[in-house]
Scaffold this motif. Structure first.
Motif, short mmCIF file in Angstrom:
data_model
loop_
_atom_site.label_atom_id
_atom_site.label_comp_id
_atom_site.label_asym_id
_atom_site.label_seq_id
_atom_site.Cartn_x
_atom_site.Cartn_y
_atom_site.Cartn_z
N ASN A 151 -0.22 4.23 2.07
CA ASN A 151 0.02 4.13 3.51
C ASN A 151 1.47 3.83 3.84
O ASN A 151 1.81 3.63 5.01
CB ASN A 151 -0.85 3.03 4.12
CG ASN A 151 -2.31 3.38 4.12
OD1 ASN A 151 -2.68 4.54 4.20
ND2 ASN A 151 -3.17 2.38 4.00
N ARG A 175 5.95 -0.54 7.99
CA ARG A 175 5.27 0.72 7.68
C ARG A 175 6.20 1.88 7.98
O ARG A 175 6.91 1.88 8.99
CB ARG A 175 4.00 0.85 8.52
CG ARG A 175 3.25 2.13 8.26
CD ARG A 175 1.98 2.18 9.08
NE ARG A 175 1.34 3.46 8.86
CZ ARG A 175 0.04 3.63 8.88
NH1 ARG A 175 -0.75 2.63 9.14
NH2 ARG A 175 -0.46 4.81 8.68
N SER A 232 0.87 -1.17 0.00
CA SER A 232 0.00 0.00 0.00
C SER A 232 0.91 1.22 0.00
O SER A 232 1.36 1.67 1.06
CB SER A 232 -0.92 0.00 1.22
OG SER A 232 -1.66 1.22 1.26
N GLU A 233 1.20 1.72 -1.19
CA GLU A 233 2.11 2.87 -1.28
C GLU A 233 1.49 4.10 -0.64
O GLU A 233 2.20 4.93 -0.08
CB GLU A 233 2.50 3.11 -2.74
CG GLU A 233 3.28 1.94 -3.27
CD GLU A 233 4.22 2.31 -4.39
OE1 GLU A 233 4.46 3.50 -4.61
OE2 GLU A 233 4.72 1.37 -5.02
#
Length: 86
Positions: free
Chosen positions: A34, A55, A31-32
């Motif tokens: 996020n 993350r 998820s780029e």
């Protein structure tokens, strides 16, 4: 882990490259938006699979980013220290 750089995208891409090319993790989701990716790390000794999530968030000031990482063994209670190098 706090990194003193404000280039969150560069840090995110560098971590993805390290996970894949240096550690041999298999990336399963990204998820780029996020700045999050999920991978599977496989132990060399017993071939156990561990789920890893990384993350990158903004730090407390404009010159830093925070790297958050967690891992979960699919077998047993530990991950054989598979993620100690990040």
């Amino acid at each position: 882990l706090t990194v003193f750089s404000n280039d969150k995208n560069l840090i995110f891409q560098t971590l993805r490259d390290l996970a894949s090319n240096e550690f041999g993790w298999t990336e399963i989701a990204v998820s780029e938006g996020n700045s999050t990716f999920q991978s599977i790390a496989t132990s060399k000794l017993f071939r156990f699979k561990d789920d890893v999530v990384v993350r990158v968030d903004n730090g407390v000031d404009t010159n830093s980013c925070v790297i958050q990482m967690r891992s979960k063994s699919r077998v047993g209670k530990g991950d054989l220290v598979k993620t100690k190098y990040i």
